[in-house]
Design an enzyme around this catalytic site. Sequence first.
Site, PDB file in Angstrom:
ATOM      1  N   ASP A  13       0.864  -1.188   0.000  1.00 37.58           N
ATOM      2  CA  ASP A  13       0.000   0.000   0.000  1.00 37.58           C
ATOM      3  C   ASP A  13       0.901   1.238   0.000  1.00 37.58           C
ATOM      4  O   ASP A  13       0.772   2.135   0.835  1.00 37.58           O
ATOM      5  CB  ASP A  13      -0.944  -0.008   1.225  1.00 37.58           C
ATOM      6  CG  ASP A  13      -0.207   0.049   2.553  1.00 37.58           C
ATOM      7  OD1 ASP A  13       0.973  -0.366   2.603  1.00 37.58           O
ATOM      8  OD2 ASP A  13      -0.790   0.519   3.535  1.00 37.58           O
ATOM      9  N   ASP A  18       6.824   1.005   2.369  1.00 34.66           N
ATOM     10  CA  ASP A  18       6.648   0.053   1.272  1.00 34.66           C
ATOM     11  C   ASP A  18       7.657   0.375   0.165  1.00 34.66           C
ATOM     12  O   ASP A  18       8.225  -0.532  -0.448  1.00 34.66           O
ATOM     13  CB  ASP A  18       5.228   0.133   0.683  1.00 34.66           C
ATOM     14  CG  ASP A  18       4.161  -0.169   1.700  1.00 34.66           C
ATOM     15  OD1 ASP A  18       3.666  -1.298   1.732  1.00 34.66           O
ATOM     16  OD2 ASP A  18       3.823   0.733   2.488  1.00 34.66           O
ATOM     17  N   ASP A 253       7.992  -1.946   7.069  1.00 34.26           N
ATOM     18  CA  ASP A 253       7.782  -2.969   6.036  1.00 34.26           C
ATOM     19  C   ASP A 253       9.071  -3.668   5.637  1.00 34.26           C
ATOM     20  O   ASP A 253       9.060  -4.831   5.195  1.00 34.26           O
ATOM     21  CB  ASP A 253       7.152  -2.323   4.792  1.00 34.26           C
ATOM     22  CG  ASP A 253       5.723  -1.870   5.044  1.00 34.26           C
ATOM     23  OD1 ASP A 253       5.127  -2.277   6.065  1.00 34.26           O
ATOM     24  OD2 ASP A 253       5.197  -1.114   4.214  1.00 34.26           O
TER      25      ASP A 253
HETATM   26 CA   LIG Z   1       2.778  -0.740   4.046  1.00 32.34          CA
END
Ligand SMILES: [Ca+2]
Lengths: 321, 321, 321, 321
Positions: A13, A18, A253
Amino acid sequence: ECRMKKKLIIDVDTGVDDAQSIMVALAAPDVEILGITCCHGNTSLENVLKNTLRVLKVCNRLDIPVYKGCPKPLLAGKQNAGDFHGKDGLGDVPDPDAPGLDLLQEKRAVQAMLKIAKENAGEVTLVATAPLTNLAVAVQLDPSFPKKLKGLYIMGGNTESRGNTTPCGEFNFVADPEAACIVLERFTCPTYIASWEFSCRRSLPWSFVDEWLSKDTEKAAFMKKISSLSMTKARSAEYQKEITAGKGFNPCDVFAMAAALDDSLITDSDEVAVTVELAGTHARGMMVLDYMELLKKSHKVVIMKNVDSEKLKQMLINALK
Amino acid sequence: ECRMKKKLIIDVDTGVDDAQSIMVALAAPDVEILGITCCHGNTSLENVLKNTLRVLKVCNRLDIPVYKGCPKPLLAGKQNAGDFHGKDGLGDVPDPDAPGLDLLQEKRAVQAMLKIAKENAGEVTLVATAPLTNLAVAVQLDPSFPKKLKGLYIMGGNTESRGNTTPCGEFNFVADPEAACIVLERFTCPTYIASWEFSCRRSLPWSFVDEWLSKDTEKAAFMKKISSLSMTKARSAEYQKEITAGKGFNPCDVFAMAAALDDSLITDSDEVAVTVELAGTHARGMMVLDYMELLKKSHKVVIMKNVDSEKLKQMLINALK
Amino acid sequence: ECRMKKKLIIDVDTGVDDAQSIMVALAAPDVEILGITCCHGNTSLENVLKNTLRVLKVCNRLDIPVYKGCPKPLLAGKQNAGDFHGKDGLGDVPDPDAPGLDLLQEKRAVQAMLKIAKENAGEVTLVATAPLTNLAVAVQLDPSFPKKLKGLYIMGGNTESRGNTTPCGEFNFVADPEAACIVLERFTCPTYIASWEFSCRRSLPWSFVDEWLSKDTEKAAFMKKISSLSMTKARSAEYQKEITAGKGFNPCDVFAMAAALDDSLITDSDEVAVTVELAGTHARGMMVLDYMELLKKSHKVVIMKNVDSEKLKQMLINALK
Amino acid sequence: ECRMKKKLIIDVDTGVDDAQSIMVALAAPDVEILGITCCHGNTSLENVLKNTLRVLKVCNRLDIPVYKGCPKPLLAGKQNAGDFHGKDGLGDVPDPDAPGLDLLQEKRAVQAMLKIAKENAGEVTLVATAPLTNLAVAVQLDPSFPKKLKGLYIMGGNTESRGNTTPCGEFNFVADPEAACIVLERFTCPTYIASWEFSCRRSLPWSFVDEWLSKDTEKAAFMKKISSLSMTKARSAEYQKEITAGKGFNPCDVFAMAAALDDSLITDSDEVAVTVELAGTHARGMMVLDYMELLKKSHKVVIMKNVDSEKLKQMLINALK
Ligand SMILES: [Ca+2]
Ligand SMILES: [Ca+2]
Ligand SMILES: [Ca+2]
Ligand SMILES: [Ca+2]
């Protein structure tokens, strides 16, 4: 000599962390990214798609297929992480040359996941660093999906009821508690979880970050730009209330991704059955660890407790080269 | 010289650790126990009454008034701790000379609490080491009760979702979650909480226990007898699943009592607003710590994080002299 | 000849319909009201106390003891019925000559209930037309209380998930769901329930009301005055959304009182085990009827389905004579 | 003249009443069944598939494509209706000549639904007489799915908290409450609901059934055989506890199908916003009707209250010709 490449599906996302996670994967040797599936989360699905393409462009890897996934959680109301990652999810630094959404694949994310896993049965590692909506729909559509995976690495959930979004809830799980529960109940493949509290404890010193971002590369410049807002927030007093321990840079992440890329990264862990609290006024979305074995679940996950920080730093450094 | 005595009400579900806690209080200097109120919990209310009288008899203090409180939680189903403390709550070592229940006060526990607090307004410290049913009914009957207390010390609740009774729930809170919630919401007096995880971390070494129980006194003989069963259980593999850290002897209730008796016992603590999760499949009864200040509660409690273990040991030693 | 008088305790949150109910009881032959216990509900406890005294004054019955009960529910947030009964709970028609709160008894409502029931064991009928907080605390304080009652008549709860306060919840039950649940679980005396849907179905025609209020008595003048606001609301379009059937005058609380006063009033009923939904986003506070006998409860209550409307009207007429 | 055919997708968990519903649809004039999608429910998905093919075979319509859908609910535990419809879902009357599962389509049910709706945008009516799992996954996969439907007819849910599976819950909704909620929240197309209570009230007299099943046709013989067990159960005392009113033959699913087939069938209805209670100890899975408009939902559904029973009977008669 013929070394087998690690085959990855990355569910994101995108989100600053990320972006970091994707760039770490792109820099890793012997890795083949078979697809990036996008999910609502840190920002709107449209932003997530755009951000993912921006990251790939900076890395000259627009050849990697990007898929459009679920724009909404199964049932939960909308969560918003916009105050941390910026309104656009990537630090609110406009990019006039961002690639267009016409570069996206036609196939939907869930169907792409199923197809890739089927065509590479037993060989694909799924790294999930977003709300788990896409994964939950995939297993509902094809109950045999988890069996076809080599492993699943998740960033999400709490281990000590120390929330960052609700009093006891971590963002990715709270953003779609039903999906998180479906995934923890149905994905019986080897599963590794980087929780919020773990990521706080393994934060990296700001001195490392300063050095990391100072390199004279296009990627470092990009990372410096998109992470500026969230790093300022991360040093604020307000943010300190969210963290359970460990001041410093928390590339959430990246912990899940790094563990997926290097089997020797995890240096300490618990094996325990887990589920998600779906009811609850304060605890909805909280991960539940069944240390007392009251739930009688045979499937246990690996809860990450410690990692080799030096290896992690090296991966981050390689990502910006 | 005239030192003011600490005035205590002790609310118990005696229980081996309640027995230890009462004996620590009886041995403390400058303490006046104005009443012991009994509650369902570790064992049936009738057993709790009998056990409390047995403890007082061993200590030659049957002059202290003992009151009969609530035999049942507000709404929760029955929990049973009989496997740990024994069926009779006190290690299943019959005592043919146990005092009779005719020694109990006629007044009910809740009304006694209210009366004692009214007659000693601002001077009474309430130490609660049982399910919080009596306290919840008391505040419902007289909303001004908490304001009349000098302080409230509670053994109960979780800080890190590590249950000993349900996956995320500690015994005293799970045994009456509604009561625990009422108490944490309405008792705005200074409140100190010794949680399950804290008590695990501050467990005492078994070597200390061996020495502690070896004294040649009637009290030591009594303690050795009643704690034999629970200490055997505490060293079992099964029990290790319940604890979050710290192997050794965990005199749970004593932590709350010792902190009430000696203001310098607590060496580290957090101040945070708390409540109790009442809904929830797995987290019902779990204490919720609002570090992010999302609940906008002005009243904060003191969550015990560390204590002076040497002082604690000395109190335990004094209790058996 | 020696006819036994019906002995009543009335638990109220006066309220226009509580006022009607009290006046119906005062006008009934062979009835002795041993006490009126007041509870939070339609308006603040202070207003409830004042309103109750106003009603007794109009009827020249200030000799009846009035007791102060719980100012708050056990756990629920505050509900407000002020829009219907007026801010003061009695139609917002100021009364400069209202009796002072010095006329209240010193003893608390809960303790008065317990004492009256003990002194008249087996002979007292309890009519509860408020949130059930006082009753719940009473049974917690003395578990034998219900056994000492001859019967319990309750106005409250839903039978068909048709709420008047929340989508599926009736005011008295929603105002303290935990108390309602405790009462339905623990009061194993004969229990009669006038639900919201039932009271809607048995509404009386406005033509009756016009005649009823037109009498030239002090009581009729008082009733006309205090009920003016709520009757205007009851004829509004907005209110029609709350009712399940039956347009007209719904004297809710009077149905429970009338059934208590005259054993022949109820002409149709169901016997069924009941409980209260405590969790639930929309259904919290809803009464649950276990027609399928899945809950395996031996105690069943009488759910009122029809009454003799002519008798009811006559009682109302007598009340204003 | 060119009359437009009604295009249907039927989502089933066949089930005796699903069988009746399918046969009613097959007998209706000007109807084109574009696909039958199967879901877990009354019996295992494998049985549902087999039963559906058996029904089509009896009607010589094995040309209609049958699709395999979800074998499990999203999150709910397994419900079992085996005691009513028989272990095989179709009255436990073995059929040695049942068609093989090789007749099923390869495409999955959810994807078939999406494809059919896309290719016939605005023209397809979806009749759902099973747990709503397939529909929930479909809308999650393609949020535009509901907009492409002409209408949605559902058999399921309660209107008066009168459960047939849990105290307040109807089978289809309780079997997958999360799916039911997703469907009621996201399907903003015209939606018609035949609830459990409604179907009980509109039950048909047993005298009609006797006549209906007495015809000398292969279809009548088949129906008589598969419905024998459930009709015996339906006349039992135990079953009477489940129904809210109306003794007789309740062809549940047929009400939804008949309303879809004939726009003039519904003779009375309410328009109201609805949702599903997902939490709740007793009310989980209960449909919630927001008559008071507290939920502020703009989309309202049609709750069926009465139908033209003569038309319904004629449809049933035609189905067995
Ligand atoms: Ca994420
Ligand atoms: Ca205790
Ligand atoms: Ca009332
Ligand atoms: Ca069906």
